[in-house]
Structures are given as structure tokens and as C-alpha cells.
Design an enzyme around this catalytic site. Sequence first.
Site, PDB file in Angstrom:
ATOM      1  N   ARG A 194       0.605  -1.226  -0.467  1.00 45.59           N
ATOM      2  CA  ARG A 194       0.080   0.099   0.064  1.00 45.59           C
ATOM      3  C   ARG A 194       1.296   1.611  -0.085  1.00 45.59           C
ATOM      4  NH1 ARG A 194      -4.099  -0.692   4.624  1.00 45.59           N
ATOM      5  NH2 ARG A 194      -5.243   1.433   3.698  1.00 45.59           N
ATOM      6  N   HIS A 195       0.465   2.613  -0.467  1.00 42.77           N
ATOM      7  CA  HIS A 195       1.173   4.131   0.335  1.00 42.77           C
ATOM      8  C   HIS A 195       1.812   3.481   1.056  1.00 42.77           C
ATOM      9  CE1 HIS A 195      -2.609   5.590   1.349  1.00 42.77           C
ATOM     10  NE2 HIS A 195      -3.246   4.102   0.451  1.00 42.77           N
TER      11      HIS A 195
ATOM     12  N   ASN B  49      -6.125   8.512   5.352  1.00 45.33           N
ATOM     13  CA  ASN B  49      -5.944   7.289   6.919  1.00 45.33           C
ATOM     14  C   ASN B  49      -6.070   8.223   7.985  1.00 45.33           C
ATOM     15  OD1 ASN B  49      -3.235   6.187   4.706  1.00 45.33           O
ATOM     16  ND2 ASN B  49      -5.909   5.640   4.604  1.00 45.33           N
TER      17      ASN B  49
ATOM     18  N   ARG C 234      -1.150   9.745  -2.911  1.00 45.85           N
ATOM     19  CA  ARG C 234      -0.554   8.914  -2.837  1.00 45.85           C
ATOM     20  C   ARG C 234       0.574   8.021  -2.717  1.00 45.85           C
ATOM     21  NH1 ARG C 234      -6.615   8.731  -1.941  1.00 45.85           N
ATOM     22  NH2 ARG C 234      -6.989   6.436  -1.480  1.00 45.85           N
TER      23      ARG C 234
ATOM     24  N   GLU D  65      -7.597   3.099  -5.883  1.00 42.86           N
ATOM     25  CA  GLU D  65      -8.690   2.365  -4.365  1.00 42.86           C
ATOM     26  C   GLU D  65      -9.913   2.551  -5.305  1.00 42.86           C
ATOM     27  OE1 GLU D  65      -8.833   0.888  -2.516  1.00 42.86           O
ATOM     28  OE2 GLU D  65      -8.216   1.513  -0.769  1.00 42.86           O
TER      29      GLU D  65
ATOM     30  N   HIS E 205      -3.375  -0.232  -3.522  1.00 41.14           N
ATOM     31  CA  HIS E 205      -4.022   0.630  -2.024  1.00 41.14           C
ATOM     32  C   HIS E 205      -5.077   0.062  -1.615  1.00 41.14           C
ATOM     33  CE1 HIS E 205      -4.225   5.042  -3.774  1.00 41.14           C
ATOM     34  NE2 HIS E 205      -4.355   4.746  -4.761  1.00 41.14           N
TER      35      HIS E 205
HETATM   36  O1  F6P Z   1      -8.844   3.545   4.350  1.00 42.33           O
HETATM   37  C1  F6P Z   1      -8.088   3.667   3.304  1.00 42.33           C
HETATM   38  C2  F6P Z   1      -8.793   2.431   2.102  1.00 42.33           C
HETATM   39  O2  F6P Z   1      -7.812   2.647   1.095  1.00 42.33           O
HETATM   40  C3  F6P Z   1     -10.017   3.365   1.823  1.00 42.33           C
HETATM   41  O3  F6P Z   1      -9.631   4.673   0.875  1.00 42.33           O
HETATM   42  C4  F6P Z   1     -10.486   2.968   1.487  1.00 42.33           C
HETATM   43  O4  F6P Z   1     -11.998   2.712   0.783  1.00 42.33           O
HETATM   44  C5  F6P Z   1     -10.511   1.513   2.135  1.00 42.33           C
HETATM   45  O5  F6P Z   1      -9.235   1.224   2.132  1.00 42.33           O
HETATM   46  C6  F6P Z   1     -11.234   0.134   1.925  1.00 42.33           C
HETATM   47  O6  F6P Z   1     -11.409  -0.703   2.820  1.00 42.33           O
HETATM   48  P1  F6P Z   1     -12.480  -1.208   2.709  1.00 42.33           P
HETATM   49  O7  F6P Z   1     -12.932  -1.699   1.648  1.00 42.33           O
HETATM   50  O8  F6P Z   1     -12.243  -2.243   4.065  1.00 42.33           O
HETATM   51  O9  F6P Z   1     -13.803  -0.410   3.201  1.00 42.33           O
END
Ligand code: F6P
Length: 706
Positions: free
Chosen positions: A519-520, A526, A571, A592, A658
Amino acid sequence: MGSGSSKNPSSFHGSADDVVGGLGGLLYVSLKMESLKTAGDLIPHVFGSVPIIGSWEPSRALPMERESASMWELSFVVPPNHETLHFQFLLKPKDRVGPCVVEEGAERLLIGGNLEGDVRAAVFRSAAFGDDVVLQHKVLVKADIVSPFGLAASWRAYQENFRPSTVRGIPDISINAAPERGRENVSTATLELDLESYVVPAPDCAVSSVYAANLTESPRSVASGVVESKSAVAFCALQKQDSQSGLFVDRGVGSSRLVKSVSEDASTSHLNLGSETKAMPAAAGAVAAAAVADQMHGPKEDRRLAIVLVGLPARGKTFTAAKLTRYLRWLGHETKHFNVGKYRRLKHGTNQCADFFRADNPEGMEARNEVAALAMDDMLSWMKRGGQVGIFDATNSTRKRRNMLMKMAEGNCKIIFLETICNDEHIIERNIRLKIQQSPDYAEETDFEAGLQDFKERLTNYDKVYEPVEEGSYIKMIDMVSGNDGQIQVNNISGYLPGRIVFFLVNTHLTPRPILLTRHGESQDNVRGRIGGDSVLSEAGEIYSKKLTNFVEKRLKSEKKASIWTSTLQRTILTATPIVGFPKIQWRALDEINSGVCDGMGYDEIKRNMPEEYESRNKDKLRYRYPRGESYLDVIQRLEPVIIELERQRAPVVVISHQAVLRALYAYFADRPLKEIPSIEVPLHTIIEIQMGVAGVQEKRYKLMD
Ligand code: F6P
């Protein structure tokens, strides 16, 4: 001078994005400078706003490539609705000694692939040129929309030549191409030399190279001991059972569903349908619309596909079968791998010597045909319960055996033979040795040489009666293991899924190489607990980018052809910025998960303000699609070209992306079921190294910081 980029929704070129943006197209921008009159050894460079150009620091400016005697070029890729890019040209001495000359005038602005204003010349003035000398160079910009496949194709062209292609219309991907390694004075955070000290245990279900046949379907009848020895003829009767398995097409929770038939086969009640099968009916979710259409409208037997392997032992059949199974499952097709060897071992024990495999040994022949028929019968029964693609893994090396299978399949499923042919003695020898080490057939053989001898005899027995496939629909992979000079022959192949299978097989190979997934670095969003967005790195994130740089330099120091892939979000680009010496490519497909109307919100906020959405996602995170955004299944579908490209690569690749995207990519390599994808652990500041090779894939994790 500006130091950032500003969001400029008004620069969005509706037409371009309408046409291809939605399909994952990117804007390929080519900046050119015509310098008819050069001043000494000055090289035109570009510097400008983060994130696309990189930096307003002259020492980090990107060099333009000489396209012809008088034309210089720098190309890069941005999303069609990219942020306004601020940049300027500058001339830098080739030997890096002496001052840089920045063009006169204000910063240039690139909006939606167009240069703002009418500044078609770059003017340079410096005392070093002489009192009255002013250099004026013509500036041109061209922006074309390219598909991810176009990008991938030109990336390959670039890699193969390792210089910009001169074929115009096929753009090179020289985005963020870094200066030669070692030249830049990048201050990196300390990382001890010993990379091993950063290794952390991989999760229980991590990727491991287990003998692929062990992971195949366990025989229903043989294992439970309920089926007595039967002849192949007896099994044919079973084909007559009717199939009523339904076809569901679910494009996402909350979206409309298309249900052609939902009638459940009553006979399924006693069968071991895992929760995955129930949650993911055939053709659900990530499966492309074309596959669904084929399934719905094609002839009945075409809705189920049997890939029947053909080939002598030690030709990589089981490995190919396992890989194909993993790929199709990941795409959402109900796929199972049936290995006849496993049936044989369960029914007749593991220690059958070479004689068992002689064609003139009637008992051996009958026993082998019988287990093949048992496996085929299990596969057909599974298809009747909703299975879509069965991979039937055995030598199937005589026409007679294949005729038996075709007869059993009649009216039930379509058969495509997949023959693996290898003429390279070294590879065969290597495979034989691997077999002795890994196959349960030789687990009890303590004398390696004796095992080798026996297996070679077995191989000769098969070779004596081997008949290459010339009938029906087939794919022949000839010398594809070694990769370079191999070829694929296809006969009578049509339809979406067979086409995808051929495409996949053309692109895979066994060259060992690592794929590093990370990941970044931690982003400001975050820290604030917000999802989505396009924020820059936090302080910790910046430290990670330096540690990662250090790691990559050490881990890949002798890998000249490695490349760094990022998403198009800041990022990831910023995380990759300090890494020099490797080409970088931005993939929109690596962005992402699109959280649509929830973008920029925290989970608590969503729960408070949109409780139904929160609940729906909690209930079925895999298929839940954010309003005006994406589901995990959508993400998987858009990642397919990335997987194909990762399979194609022979050199290491570092993928900086991501959480959701890496979960989906990781699931492919780790062969994790779709339903688990949304909860796979992909922590920040950790590198997951996937080692691809002849014995399968293996995983190692490095945690560089908390
Ligand atoms: O929180 C960081 C992130 O990369 C968000 O930008 C993204 O929506 C999320 O994680 C994805 O993870 P999850 O599907 O568990 O919400």
C-alpha cells in the site's frame, strides 16, 4: 513558483472521458520541444507540480528524450479529468555542471491535456549564451486517449527496446522515468542492510507452494468408499440426469438483478455446497457481461465447459491446470480442478510402480480408465449442481481415452482439450525431478535415483502409446514453459470464456520473478480516518516512502528491468517518488475502490448519516456497490488487465496501490475465495513479496515500520 496542483473539475473534457474514461482509458500526453539551435550540451527538461511532473526542484526535473535531431519529447499519462498541471521547461547541462536555465515567463498550465494560453515557444536567456543570444524553441503538445491495453502494449514495446519507441501513434510510457540510479542525491531513511530482520509471519492462509494436485477436488465417491469398482460404461448412465441449475446474474447489491432461472436441483440438498457456492452462484459478480451472455444464449452444453488436459507426464499439466483454475475462480467463474492422479492414489494407493502404467497391462489399464471415469463423473455431477468450468487433469494421452470422455460429456458440457507439449529436455528433466520431490507417488521412496528411474520408465510407457490431439476443439501449448519461442495453436475455439482462456495461456510463463505488493505510505486521509480522496502522505507516510525506496534498491539492485507500478492517485505516486532508476507506470486500474457518494467520509460518518448503506455493506461487502461508486467485484473486473500484465512480466514488479485493490490482487496469487477478499489483511507499511516460479507461488512479508 507554485508547488502543488489544484483540482480543476472545469478542465474535465466530457467527450474524452465519456468515450473511454469510463472504460479505464487514460490521457497520454506528449510534450515536445523543437530546438533547432542548441546551446552547447544543454538538455531540455521539464519540472513542475506534484504529483505528475514530480518536483519544482531543478535537480529533480525530468529529462526530455531526443526524438529526432531537433525534436525532444517527454510523455506521461494522466487521467482524462486530471488536475491542472503546472510546469516549465528548463535547460540543464548534460554533465550537470553549471547552472540550469529556466524558461522565461509564467508557469505553464496543462488542463485536460491542453496547454493553457497561446505560449507556443519557450524562451531561454542566460549570460552563458552570450549577451544578445536568446534561445527560442517551439513547443507542441499532443494528448490522446489510450486504453489500458494500448498502454500495456506500448509499455512492452518500451521495455523491449528500453528506449522510447519511434513509432508514433503507439505511445511510450516514459512517465516519471527516473534519472540513472545513484546520480540523484536522495536522502533515504535508514534501513538496515539485513532485509530479513523485517520479515513478519504471513497469515495462515498465505500463498505457499504445495504440490498442486493436492489442492484439487477430493473425490466424492472414492474418498467415502461408497462407490465400488465400476466400468466406464456404468458411469455413462449418469449423464442422463437432468440439469436444472439456475443462472444468476448479480451486478451488485442494491442494483437490479437479472435472474433467468432460480430453480434448485433437488438433488443438491445432500451435496456439500460450501457457503461460497451459495453466496456466489455461477456467473455472478465479476464475470464479464459477455461471459454471461454466452452462458444465457449459447447451446445448453456450452454453458458448462470442461478443459481436458492432454500430455505426457512431467509436461506441466497440473501446474497449468492449477493456474487456470485460480484465474477463472478469481474472475468469478465457478471452477474446479479434478486431478485423476488423486483419484488413483486414493483408490489404488500411492506406490504404483511403472508397470501399472503399461498399455499392455490390462488390469492397470482398466484401473486407470476407471478412476478417470470416476473423476469425470464427479465433474459432471458438480456441473449439474451449478459448476461452470471443470478442469480435468490427467494425461488423456490416447484417442480412446479422449473418446470415452467426449462420450460422457455429450449433452452435458463442451470439451476443449488443452495439450501441453514440451520438447526441451532440460525442462522435462527439471519437471521430473520436481515430481519426485513433490508428488505423493514418491513420498515413500527414500532413494531419489530409484524414484527417478521408475518415473522415467512410467514416462516411456506413456510415450509408446501417445497420440497428439487432432480431434474436436483444442488448444496446444507448445514449448510455452520455456517462454520465448513457444507457440499456441488453437482449433475450433469460440466464445467469450474459451477466448479468455487462450488469452490467459498465451500470457503466462514460469520465469521466476518477485512481485512486490504494498500500500502507499500512510496518507493524511488515513490519519483523519477518511476513505477515498486523493490526499498526500502524512509524515509517517513520507518516512515509509523512503524506507520503501531503500528496500527496493536493496532487494532489486541487480534487477535492471524491474518496474514500479502505481495508481493515478497522489498517495501512491508520492510513495514511489524517491525510488529512482526504475521506470514507473501509472495505472488507473490500480486506483482505490471508488467509494462514490461516501468518498471523503469516515466509517462513523457513513454509519450515522447513511445507516442503510452502512448496513448493506456490512452484510455483503463483496458485492456492495457504493452509490455512484464501485463494489469489490467491480474492482476485480477492472484489475484483470493488471493480472494479465503481471503474468506477462518476466522482470520484478513493485505494485504500490491501495487496500481494496491489493486485497483483490493478493487473492489472485494466494488463490483465496472471492468472498474472503474484502477482509484480507493488507496492512500499511508492509511489503508482500510474491515469488513466482516453477514450483508455484510463495509469499514473504516485510514490515518496514508500524
Ligand atoms: O481506509 C483506506 C482505504 O484505502 C479507503 O480509501 C478505502 O475505501 C478502504 O481502505 C477500503 O477498505 P474497506 O473495503 O475495508 O472499506
